[in-house]
Design an enzyme around this catalytic site. Structure first.
Site, PDB file in Angstrom:
ATOM      1  N   GLY A  48       0.821  -1.200   0.000  1.00 22.30           N
ATOM      2  CA  GLY A  48       0.000   0.000   0.000  1.00 22.30           C
ATOM      3  C   GLY A  48       0.858   1.253   0.000  1.00 22.30           C
ATOM      4  O   GLY A  48       2.083   1.197   0.150  1.00 22.30           O
ATOM      5  N   CYS A  49       0.201   2.398  -0.139  1.00 29.21           N
ATOM      6  CA  CYS A  49       0.932   3.660  -0.247  1.00 29.21           C
ATOM      7  C   CYS A  49       1.550   4.080   1.089  1.00 29.21           C
ATOM      8  O   CYS A  49       2.763   4.342   1.159  1.00 29.21           O
ATOM      9  CB  CYS A  49       0.019   4.747  -0.797  1.00 29.21           C
ATOM     10  SG  CYS A  49      -1.590   4.880   0.025  1.00 29.21           S
ATOM     11  N   TYR A  50       0.746   4.132   2.151  1.00 29.63           N
ATOM     12  CA  TYR A  50       1.312   4.451   3.462  1.00 29.63           C
ATOM     13  C   TYR A  50       2.390   3.438   3.871  1.00 29.63           C
ATOM     14  O   TYR A  50       3.462   3.829   4.357  1.00 29.63           O
ATOM     15  CB  TYR A  50       0.215   4.472   4.530  1.00 29.63           C
ATOM     16  CG  TYR A  50      -0.703   5.668   4.526  1.00 29.63           C
ATOM     17  CD1 TYR A  50      -0.204   6.972   4.574  1.00 29.63           C
ATOM     18  CD2 TYR A  50      -2.084   5.501   4.516  1.00 29.63           C
ATOM     19  CE1 TYR A  50      -1.062   8.068   4.597  1.00 29.63           C
ATOM     20  CE2 TYR A  50      -2.954   6.585   4.544  1.00 29.63           C
ATOM     21  CZ  TYR A  50      -2.441   7.865   4.579  1.00 29.63           C
ATOM     22  OH  TYR A  50      -3.299   8.941   4.609  1.00 29.63           O
TER      23      TYR A  50
END
EC number: 1.2.1.38
Length: 344
Positions: free
Chosen positions: A149-151
């Protein structure tokens, strides 16, 4: 030429895949699916892609057609890849999943955070977590890749050098992260409306965000033991970008933190450790498959601050997915990903 299929081409990560692959010298998108837009030419939905995909139209997902591809990307909500990945793998097609379906190794933990039973727990043993800076060798031989994921991407890359070196207090890690509104996806969401998100800045999911167990899973591996992490995400009024301000206690002041980070990422084509004293900006990575990092020790104290920025749709999603494809098929890891960040 790698024959590519994309399941779920109407969201932001789907169109970002199309944008990146349009410039890829060794990949060709031959199938793109969308049940709601079946029959619609891709260029009609995305005029920015006119001249690149003029002969390609959305189609209903079909395992036989997708199974003829070398690799299929899933740019879909969670749960979709559970239903189709097994059949594609049985057909010999590689699967790169941009959703959360195979990121967590514990199906019970996945069910807890995503509110439904895991639909393909038998495939978890085959899933490789697609963070190249950690798992490059496993990616080379993978059948099924779970794109981070991005985070989790920005946070793990920022903390990794400290945890791998064993110099941080692993029980008191803090990740204070900000995301642009595209991170919420393209679907109708009141919180993402212009009049709701513009000129406003808020924290959300402080009690617990779905990316927390993914970040914790990765940091535990790096630390080779348990960690304590407080993760607080925020929504900021911009379209693209993740800015993670990370805090860790490092009591040994003799450690050259700048040298530690530079050495860790010296051979990584998509991690840029900036000069000492720098403050990376999200606009410097907009459209680029790059994580820019700066490390600080304010007032020469015990608290270390790491600043980590990425484009959530590129290094935080579709760009990292293409990076995984390049590694998987023995291509130049930079192929199709040489775009500089867009400024201003």
């Amino acid at each position: 030429m790698v024959k590519v299929g994309i399941v779920g081409g109407t969201g932001y990560t789907g169109v970002e895949l199309l944008r990146l692959l349009a410039q890829h010298p060794q990949a060709e998108v031959v199938v793109i699916t969308s049940r709601s837009e079946a029959g619609l030419p891709v260029a009609d939905m995305y005029p920015n892609l006119r001249g690149h995909y003029d002969g390609l139209a959305f189609s209903v997902p079909d395992v036989k057609t997708l199974g003829a591809c070398d690799v299929v990307f899933f740019a879909t909500p969670h749960g979709v890849a559970h239903a189709l990945a097994g059949e594609l793998l049985a057909a010999g097609t590689k699967v790169i999943d941009l959703s959360a379906d195979f990121r967590l190794q514990d199906p019970v933990e996945w069910a807890k955070w995503y509110g439904q039973p895991h639909g393909a727990p038998e495939l978890l043993q085959d899933a490789v977590y697609g963070l190249p800076e950690v798992n490059r060798e496993q990616i080379r031989n993978a059948r099924l890749i779970a794109v981070p994921g991005c985070y989790p991407t920005a946070t793990q890359l920022g903390f990794l050098p400290l945890l791998e070196a064993g110099i941080a207090d692993n029980t008191r890690l803090i990740a204070d992260c900000k995301s642009g509104v595209s991170g919420a996806g393209r679907g109708l969401n009141i919180g993402s409306l212009y009049s709701e998100a513009n000129e406003s800045f808020k924290a959300y999911a402080v009690k617990g965000h779905r990316h927390l167990p993914e970040i914790t899973q990765g940091l535990r591996r790096a630390a080779r033991g348990d960690i304590g992490l407080t993760f607080v995400p925020h929504l900021v009024p911009m379209i693209r970008g993740i800015h993670s301000t990370l805090y860790a206690t490092v009591t040994d002041r003799s450690v050259d933190l700048q040298a530690l980070f530079e050495k860790r990422y010296a051979d990584e084509p998509f991690v840029d450790v900036m000069p000492a004293g720098s403050h990376p900006e999200t606009r410097s990575v907009r459209g680029a498959n790059v994580c820019r990092i700066a490390v600080h020790r304010p007032q020469d104290g015990d608290l270390v601050v790491v600043l980590s920025v990425i484009d959530n749709l590129v290094k935080g999603a579709s760009g990292q997915a293409v990076q995984n494809m390049n590694i998987l098929f023995g291509l130049d890891e930079r192929a199709g990903l040489s775009h500089a960040g867009m400024m201003p």
